[in-house]
Design a protein around this motif. Structure first.
Motif, mmCIF file in Angstrom:
data_model
loop_
_atom_site.group_PDB
_atom_site.id
_atom_site.type_symbol
_atom_site.label_atom_id
_atom_site.label_comp_id
_atom_site.label_asym_id
_atom_site.label_seq_id
_atom_site.Cartn_x
_atom_site.Cartn_y
_atom_site.Cartn_z
ATOM 1 N N ALA A 206 1.021 -1.240 -0.077
ATOM 2 C CA ALA A 206 -0.164 -0.080 -0.031
ATOM 3 C C ALA A 206 0.756 1.421 -0.146
ATOM 4 N N GLU A 207 0.462 2.103 -0.957
ATOM 5 C CA GLU A 207 1.424 3.262 -1.011
ATOM 6 C C GLU A 207 0.556 4.723 -1.026
ATOM 7 N N ALA A 209 -0.776 8.017 -2.499
ATOM 8 C CA ALA A 209 -0.593 8.666 -3.884
ATOM 9 C C ALA A 209 0.192 9.412 -3.986
ATOM 10 N N GLY A 210 0.570 10.390 -2.997
ATOM 11 C CA GLY A 210 1.769 11.485 -3.100
ATOM 12 C C GLY A 210 2.946 10.655 -2.961
ATOM 13 N N ALA A 211 3.177 9.430 -2.861
ATOM 14 C CA ALA A 211 4.650 9.300 -2.804
ATOM 15 C C ALA A 211 4.543 7.526 -3.479
ATOM 16 N N ASP A 212 4.124 7.631 -4.845
ATOM 17 C CA ASP A 212 3.846 6.276 -5.399
ATOM 18 C C ASP A 212 4.682 5.732 -6.422
ATOM 19 N N ASP A 213 6.079 5.976 -5.946
ATOM 20 C CA ASP A 213 7.064 5.565 -6.980
ATOM 21 C C ASP A 213 7.234 3.971 -7.083
ATOM 22 N N ALA A 214 6.722 3.238 -6.145
ATOM 23 C CA ALA A 214 6.892 1.725 -6.331
ATOM 24 C C ALA A 214 5.622 1.459 -7.229
#
Lengths: 317, 317
Positions: A206-207, A209-214
């Motif tokens: 789970a990531e 949206a404002g740090a969705d690099d994976a």
């Protein structure tokens, strides 16, 4: 350090034995209201109740006790936005060796206070990945301390994998497991450990949206470059490590992104229903499960609640 | 109901077996920071993690499952807009029998919604003790439901005593145990259970200064009359029951009073250090232990954290 090898399943099992005298076997909570909301059987692994208030103690402790005596004498050093730094300080204290922690200027105040209380020496730097790594290199050269990277370190990844080993035993088996994704130490260790026990277990991330690099890296088939995070989840603002990203691909990890609003709503649910204090990063896993009911419906799902270090005077509601 | 007999130790043991399929065996947490502050070894029994978010489920569940089938068919009734009402509703649901809960007109809407969600039938009345009891009598006559008093009921006291049975087993033994004191169901059950296991265990109570009727009653040698409570601890505003007071005297319970400021400080410590959500009433026990370090120094002390039902939008700091 980003090229550190992934741990083997045997190394995760060794880590479990190594940290057992120091780490808390954290409880697993269940809740009928949350099960009804999700349409699934949820097993919450409460790593917020781990020493230092986060799962990070597992990896740090495994690293500290993996070193030989000669190496250990000079201590350990790391750069961390909070929980890993605190964990390494606590782990070093269990062996009586020095801990140096490089912290960015924008770290949460309560986390910095905890790191100092745990007995670490703080080294401040500006809040960029490059500045953190440069400062850690500097401290390492000056002191001879061993670098224990927050996520791209074989010993750390192996230690983080021990949480799901316990969870699988405590729950009596799972169809799926989900963890937050930041640098990727936890998701890598979890995937290796879970698939070591049972290859058919689905491993989810789970990531925010404002740090969705994976999530973007998986979509593109290659790791994206540095980005500017914009999320309330202070533990997940990091770019995923190279090796960690390889683990996501090898283990067919599915990453779900959630908005900060979804994270805050899930965080309130966890506080209200489970009666535990979790930080925003931890709530991403429940937010993701609630966002995709069709994906998790009817399954036994393990959710790793990663930490509980929040500032009670600055709650997000 | 105030003349209900105290349960025997055997009845507490029977209650433990009776509720085992339904109640959560709540975890016991330890914390080095809090141990250092207290100068004692503290074992926190997390009844905030019990079903319904409070220890009250134990007593309600024991009452519900103590009834024979003929008696159970008509259901149960109580008057409580708080944790006991919710607990009785949840307990009745485990047996598939009706629960009637008499609630005052001025009860908090969110609490009423929780009781309704648990499946209870609500009966409204005006907000006086006399009206509540009259309404409960009326419902009892109309439905044949069995009255389950919040604290002056043998089955309820026996059920509440099961928490310390678990705590003694989980901790490996204690020198002292402390619980909050409201109506006295928990402290009575705890004293009987603890002394049934080991007569030398000290049994302590913690009471808010603004509802110190048990402390005043012990000081005067007889139970004081009704009073107007003034405390943030909404679970402890009740006058101690007659039978419950007798248990305090028989078991030489020592009651320590704490101010609301001391309660709020202890509540913050519990949230920050243990990473759990507890309500003000629960925090009285840590406040009492920290207030009297000379009394608890060096001892193994069990603290029963009674509940975690708080309004996250109205925290007391």
């Amino acid at each position: 350090m980003n090229r550190a090898a992934l741990p083997t399943f045997a190394q995760v099992q060794e880590a479990a034995a190594r940290i057992a005298p120091y780490a808390v076997k954290t409880p697993v909570l269940r809740n009928t209201t949350l099960n009804a909301l999700a349409g699934a059987d949820l097993y919450f692994k409460c790593e917020n109740l781990q020493r230092g208030g986060a799962f990070k103690f597992r990896g740090a402790c495994n690293a500290v006790w993996s070193m030989d005596d000669a190496m250990a004498t000079s201590g350990v050093v790391t750069h961390s936005s909070g929980n890993h730094g605190n964990a390494l300080a606590l782990a070093a204290a269990t062996r009586g060796i020095p801990a140096h922690v490089v912290v960015p200027e924008d770290a949460v105040r309560t986390k910095l206070e905890a790191i100092e209380r745990a007995g670490a020496i703080l080294h401040r730097c500006v809040a960029t990945q490059a500045a953190r790594e440069a400062k850690a290199d500097e401290v390492q050269r000056a002191t001879g301390a061993e670098l224990v990277h927050p996520f791209s370190d074989t010993r750390v990844m192996a230690g983080q994998g021990t949480a799901v080993l316990e969870l699988l035993e405590q729950s009596g088996g799972l169809d799926a497991v989900i963890t937050p994704v930041g640098g990727g130490g936890l998701i890598a260790g979890t995937a290796i450990a879970a698939h070591g026990v049972a290859p058919q277990i689905e491993v989810h991330g789970a990531e925010p949206a404002g740090a969705d690099d994976a999530a973007r890296s998986l979509a593109q088939g290659q790791r994206v470059g540095p980005f500017t995070p914009d999320t309330i989840c202070d533990g997940l603002r990091t770019l995923i490590g190279e090796t960690n990203f390889e683990a996501l691909r090898m283990h067919r990890v599915e990453v779900t992104t959630v908005s900060d609003d979804e994270v805050v709503a899930a965080m309130r649910l966890l506080w209200n229903e489970l009666k535990i204090v979790v930080e925003p990063s931890s709530a991403t896993v429940l937010a993701a499960v609630l966002k995709r009911p069709e994906r998790f419906k009817g399954k036994r799902v393990g959710l790793i609640l990663t930490g509980g270090n929040v500032d009670l005077d600055a709650l997000p509601w």
